[in-house]
Design a protein around this motif. Structure first.
Motif, PDB file in Angstrom:
ATOM      1  N   ALA A  38       0.815  -1.214   0.000  1.00 41.20           N
ATOM      2  CA  ALA A  38       0.000   0.000   0.000  1.00 41.20           C
ATOM      3  C   ALA A  38       0.851   1.267   0.000  1.00 41.20           C
ATOM      4  CB  ALA A  38      -0.941   0.011   1.202  1.00 41.20           C
ATOM      5  N   PHE A  39       1.976   1.228   0.703  1.00 37.24           N
ATOM      6  CA  PHE A  39       2.853   2.390   0.777  1.00 37.24           C
ATOM      7  C   PHE A  39       3.894   2.319  -0.336  1.00 37.24           C
ATOM      8  CE2 PHE A  39       0.773   2.695   4.775  1.00 37.24           C
ATOM      9  CZ  PHE A  39       0.851   4.029   5.143  1.00 37.24           C
ATOM     10  N   ARG A  71      -6.080   1.548   0.225  1.00 37.61           N
ATOM     11  CA  ARG A  71      -5.366   0.510  -0.530  1.00 37.61           C
ATOM     12  C   ARG A  71      -4.906  -0.593   0.428  1.00 37.61           C
ATOM     13  NH1 ARG A  71      -2.087   3.703  -4.015  1.00 37.61           N
ATOM     14  NH2 ARG A  71      -0.600   3.969  -2.314  1.00 37.61           N
ATOM     15  N   PHE A  72      -4.439  -0.194   1.609  1.00 37.37           N
ATOM     16  CA  PHE A  72      -4.043  -1.167   2.629  1.00 37.37           C
ATOM     17  C   PHE A  72      -5.243  -2.007   3.075  1.00 37.37           C
ATOM     18  CE2 PHE A  72      -3.901  -1.852   7.303  1.00 37.37           C
ATOM     19  CZ  PHE A  72      -3.024  -2.920   7.310  1.00 37.37           C
ATOM     20  N   ILE A  73      -6.361  -1.352   3.369  1.00 36.18           N
ATOM     21  CA  ILE A  73      -7.567  -2.062   3.828  1.00 36.18           C
ATOM     22  C   ILE A  73      -8.066  -3.026   2.752  1.00 36.18           C
ATOM     23  CG2 ILE A  73      -9.997  -1.750   4.459  1.00 36.18           C
ATOM     24  CD1 ILE A  73      -9.094   0.844   5.938  1.00 36.18           C
ATOM     25  N   GLU A  74      -8.030  -2.612   1.497  1.00 36.00           N
ATOM     26  CA  GLU A  74      -8.437  -3.511   0.412  1.00 36.00           C
ATOM     27  C   GLU A  74      -7.501  -4.721   0.332  1.00 36.00           C
ATOM     28  OE1 GLU A  74     -11.274  -3.509  -1.435  1.00 36.00           O
ATOM     29  OE2 GLU A  74     -11.786  -1.956   0.018  1.00 36.00           O
ATOM     30  N   GLY A  75      -6.216  -4.501   0.586  1.00 35.75           N
ATOM     31  CA  GLY A  75      -5.263  -5.610   0.615  1.00 35.75           C
ATOM     32  C   GLY A  75      -5.581  -6.600   1.720  1.00 35.75           C
ATOM     33  N   LEU A  76      -5.979  -6.088   2.892  1.00 37.21           N
ATOM     34  CA  LEU A  76      -6.357  -6.976   3.998  1.00 37.21           C
ATOM     35  C   LEU A  76      -7.500  -7.902   3.596  1.00 37.21           C
ATOM     36  CD1 LEU A  76      -6.364  -4.625   7.146  1.00 37.21           C
ATOM     37  CD2 LEU A  76      -4.590  -6.255   6.456  1.00 37.21           C
ATOM     38  N   LYS A  77      -8.443  -7.369   2.837  1.00 38.79           N
ATOM     39  CA  LYS A  77      -9.614  -8.150   2.427  1.00 38.79           C
ATOM     40  C   LYS A  77      -9.236  -9.315   1.516  1.00 38.79           C
ATOM     41  CE  LYS A  77     -12.788  -4.239   2.718  1.00 38.79           C
ATOM     42  NZ  LYS A  77     -13.617  -3.302   1.942  1.00 38.79           N
TER      43      LYS A  77
END
Length: 134
Positions: A38-39, A71-77
């Motif tokens: 994400a970063f 973007r990070f939260i979507e990656g967690l999903k």
């Protein structure tokens, strides 16, 4: 100035206690990968210990910060650990965005981001982010 975040993995103790430390380690590794993805390469992403992570980016607008965090939260999903079944991995996130050129005080920003984590933990069942301004 810039974006500073703190986050805790929600229900991490449950993952460790229910599925064992090997699965808990997989959760930590996957969350770290999501943060790294994400970063950007020039940003700083690190694990504070246990299930706590932090990141800093030279981002000065809340809109841009929200894009990175989303973007990070979507990656967690998208994390798939077969042993967890359909249990989601979520995080409680506190964020502080300081305008460009403004002096940063790590201790103050850490306390604000930590308050954000605490507020985000009140949202159950999904990743949440709380922004604080100095």
């Amino acid at each position: 100035g810039g974006l500073f975040i703190l986050l805790d993995i929600d229900s991490f103790k449950f993952f460790n206690d229910t599925f064992g430390h090997e699965i808990g380690d997989q959760v930590i590794i996957n969350v770290a990968r999501c943060l790294k993805t994400a970063f950007r390469g020039e940003d700083v992403v690190f694990r504070l210990g246990g299930d706590e992570f932090s990141a800093y980016a030279q981002v000065h607008k809340e809109e841009t910060a929200r894009t990175i965090i989303n973007r990070f939260i979507e990656g967690l999903k998208k994390i798939s650990i077969p042993e967890l079944g359909d249990r989601p991995i979520t995080a409680s996130i506190g964020a502080v965005v300081l305008p460009e050129g403004e002096e940063t005080d790590f201790t103050s920003n850490y306390k604000l981001a930590d308050q954000g984590v605490y507020e985000s933990k009140k949202v159950k069942g999904q990743s949440a982010v709380t922004f604080f301004k100095q």
